[in-house]
Design a protein around this motif. Structure first.
Motif, PDB file in Angstrom:
ATOM      1  N   SER A 137     -28.124 -15.930 -32.587  1.00 45.22           N
ATOM      2  CA  SER A 137     -26.753 -16.461 -32.789  1.00 45.22           C
ATOM      3  C   SER A 137     -25.756 -16.170 -31.729  1.00 45.22           C
ATOM      4  O   SER A 137     -26.037 -15.076 -31.060  1.00 45.22           O
ATOM      5  N   THR A 192     -22.377 -26.814 -28.126  1.00 46.17           N
ATOM      6  CA  THR A 192     -21.862 -26.150 -29.128  1.00 46.17           C
ATOM      7  C   THR A 192     -22.641 -25.346 -29.781  1.00 46.17           C
ATOM      8  O   THR A 192     -22.211 -24.502 -30.837  1.00 46.17           O
ATOM      9  N   THR A 193     -23.868 -25.565 -29.966  1.00 43.92           N
ATOM     10  CA  THR A 193     -24.953 -24.931 -30.936  1.00 43.92           C
ATOM     11  C   THR A 193     -26.086 -24.450 -29.827  1.00 43.92           C
ATOM     12  O   THR A 193     -26.271 -24.920 -28.745  1.00 43.92           O
TER      13      THR A 193
END
Length: 660
Positions: A554, A570-571
């Motif tokens: 993450s 964005t991920t």
């Protein structure tokens, strides 16, 4: 009964040996007493000789601190005759200590005491090797002492430039005369490693015993790589310093606007050296307005294109690779297409070097750039120093003259000249300084090489390998265990790095499947209000280099995440990241407001090879690589209740023992 003669019975006693027994007992008793006295005498001598020797040894050893101070003073004053005299006095005193210690050999048989005796043997052997090495160096340098200014008052009679020229003439002949030095230094280190410093008190009669034992071992650890390559240094150094003449491309990197190899390239110089003397400093200042500039490098890398809004890869942005040799080769590839002179290598220096040099030489004043800024509304560091450039105000005042172009200056021309004039002034001041600052200058160079404020790339393969082997090339390093290299790029955040504070906290936990998961929190803070000039909205493209095979879990705090070399999202699109220099790379882009705290967090799983190494050894080992010009100060690593903290002033290695 009559057959027995009574008289004969009296004359022939049945126990004829009885009278001899008392005499033999007395004789045996005397022998035993003599044996006992002999044994006692041996024991007394065994105690008395070491005890006497110990007293004698104490009086000899206590002379060493004063003799050491005298030798240190002789070295500091660069007075070779005085150095030779000091070494002679230490040699004489050492012989007395060796004699005294040799009488204490019986102590080696006594439990516990024997450990100290063996430490003493190691210490004396190390001292003997050190003295012999010092005397050998002094003897070799003797014939050259006048050329090198190694005599009473010589240091004040010749300049740094003259000292360097003489040194370059002297180094090659010395290479074959210092064999004893190359041999003895590793042996000294070996002897000192045989001493357990933790057996000794922190302080004994004002002498920091444990500290100096540990410090001596650390110093030898640092100098050993240089010593082992000593002959090579003496042979290669003259070429690197311009014997024969050569020209370097010197990049001036402004760390106030941090970029991957140290800072925005605000200008460059063609520095020609001949025999250690600077014969030309052809300065080209200002990336946007240089008269002669190398051609573009082609299409800009995607992050440069996106965040700087450019399509062409301009020279001032050429240091995009965090590996300095790669950046240097990229620059030289374009350089060959330019009409500018051929160069032998690339040298990158940060603004911090210029500031620190003024600590050595003192302030400089430059006509036309000598405003007294004390009563202005500029930052505090700009206001200090009166009309002079000092180590405190240099960086801020350079920004003032380059960015503000104050009234009375000639606009763009003023911007072009200031860096040129400052660099010339500093070079001249050093060159003309007394050679007495030479030891400080040598320390200065090695300090900034270690801290990566100074990096060198040579086009000659053997020279570059030599620089790389010493760890001064600014390259992405190899690591067999865990590794972390945080590389920040200020893409449009003004000169915020002048004030930005950055800390790193790392924590590790072992998952049920045996994988070690790592969390890296990078904390940013700009304590200075927005001024639209220096302090601004900090926009950072950061890359982290981690062990190959690492998997990203993450990222938090990022506006955009880069898990592919050429595109963002964005991920997380690719948990495996991309590969460079034998490492896995993850990137992120974010922004920090002035006077706000901001945290960027990466969570990832270490590869199985690193996890296995941790489990097998019971230790966690980490190599932290420092970015040139970085704002990162304190770095923490924690596993459970065990934590280690270091200051990232240079590359650091951390070892944590599991379950401690």
């Amino acid at each position: 009964m009559e057959l027995l003669d009574q008289s004969s019975r009296k004359k022939s006693p049945p126990h004829d040996l009885l009278p001899a027994v008392p005499f033999r007992k007395r004789l045996l008793g005397k022998k035993r007493r003599w044996v006992a006295l002999g044994i006692l005498l041996v024991l007394l001598l065994s105690v008395a000789l070491p005890a006497g020797a110990l007293v004698y040894l104490f009086f000899q050893v206590r002379e060493f601190p004063a003799l050491g101070n005298e030798l240190n003073g002789a070295i500091t004053s660069q007075d070779l005759p005085r150095i030779e005299a000091s070494l002679g006095a230490i040699d004489s005193q050492l012989k007395k200590a060796e004699t005294a210690f040799s009488s204490m050999f019986v102590l080696r048989l006594i439990p516990w005491v024997g450990d100290y005796y063996r430490d003493g043997i190691h210490a004396l052997k190390a001292a003997r090797l050190a003295v012999d090495t010092g005397e050998e160096i002094a003897a070799v340098l003797g014939p050259y002492k006048e050329n090198l200014g190694l005599g009473p008052g010589f240091g004040s009679q010749i300049t740094v430039e003259q000292r360097l020229q003489n040194l370059l003439d002297t180094l090659p002949p010395l290479a074959d005369k210092l064999d004893l030095v190359w041999t003895n230094i590793p042996l000294i280190k070996e002897e000192l490693q045989g001493i357990n410093s933790f057996r000794y008190p922190e302080d004994f009669r004002g002498i920091k015993v444990r500290f100096w034992l540990s410090e001596a071992q650390k110093i030898l650890d640092e100098v050993e790589p240089l010593v082992l390559r000593g002959r090579e240094i003496l042979e290669i150094a003259p070429a690197l310093l311009g014997s024969p003449k050569r020209t370097y491309l010197v990049l001036f990197q402004n760390a106030a606007e941090l970029r991957p190899t140290g800072g925005f390239i605000t200008g460059f110089s063609l520095l020609t050296v001949n025999g250690g003397r600077v014969t030309a400093n052809d300065f080209h200042s200002g990336a946007y307005f240089a008269d002669n500039y190398p051609p573009e490098l082609g299409v800009a890398p995607p992050p440069v294109m996106k965040y700087l809004n450019v399509y062409k890869w301009h020279f001032q942005d050429s240091n995009f690779s965090p590996d300095f040799p790669t950046t240097a080769k990229t620059i030289l590839g374009a350089w060959k297409k330019s009409p500018l002179p051929k160069v032998s290598g690339v040298v990158a220096i940060n603004t911090q070097i210029a500031a620190d040099l003024l600590n050595l030489t003192g302030p400089v004043r430059i006509s036309g750039y000598d405003l007294d800024l004390a009563n202005t509304g500029l930052p505090e560091d700009c206001r200090q120093g009166g009309q002079n450039f000092t180590s405190v105000n240099l960086i801020c005042r350079l920004e003032f003259y380059v960015e503000k172009s104050p009234p009375g200056s000639s606009g763009t021309e003023a911007r072009k000249k200031i860096l040129d004039l400052v660099s010339d002034a500093v070079i001249k001041k050093i060159s003309n300084s007394s050679a007495e600052i030479w030891p400080k200058l040598v320390d200065f160079v090695f300090k900034h090489l270690q801290q990566k404020n100074l990096m060198i790339f040579s086009s000659a393969e053997n020279e570059q390998k030599f620089v790389s082997d010493l760890g001064y090339a600014g390259e992405v390093r190899d690591a067999s265990n865990d590794y972390l290299y945080i590389n920040d790029s200020n893409f449009g955040g003004l000169k915020t790095n002048l004030y930005l504070k950055e800390e790193v906290e790392q924590s590790l936990q072992k998952l049920e499947d045996g994988t070690w998961r790592k969390t890296v929190d990078i904390k940013y803070r700009n304590p200075v209000p927005f001024d639209g000039w220096l302090s601004g909205y900090y926009k950072d493209f950061v890359r982290i280099y981690v062990p190959q095979g690492t998997k990203l879990v993450s990222v938090s705090g990022a506006l955009q995440i880069w898990t592919n070399r050429d595109q963002w999202s964005t991920t997380i699109q690719n948990a495996a990241g991309w590969g460079e220099f034998g490492k896995t790379v993850f990137g992120a882009y974010f922004a920090v407001l002035p006077q706000r705290d901001y945290t960027l967090t990466f969570v990832y799983d270490l590869p199985s090879s690193v996890s296995k190494a941790i489990d097998d050894s019971g230790e966690y080992r980490l190599l932290l690589q420092k970015q040139s010009g970085t704002n990162i100060g304190l770095v923490k690593v924690q596993i459970g209740d065990t934590m280690e903290s270091v200051n990232l002033s240079q590359d650091r290695e951390i070892t944590l023992t599991l379950g401690r």
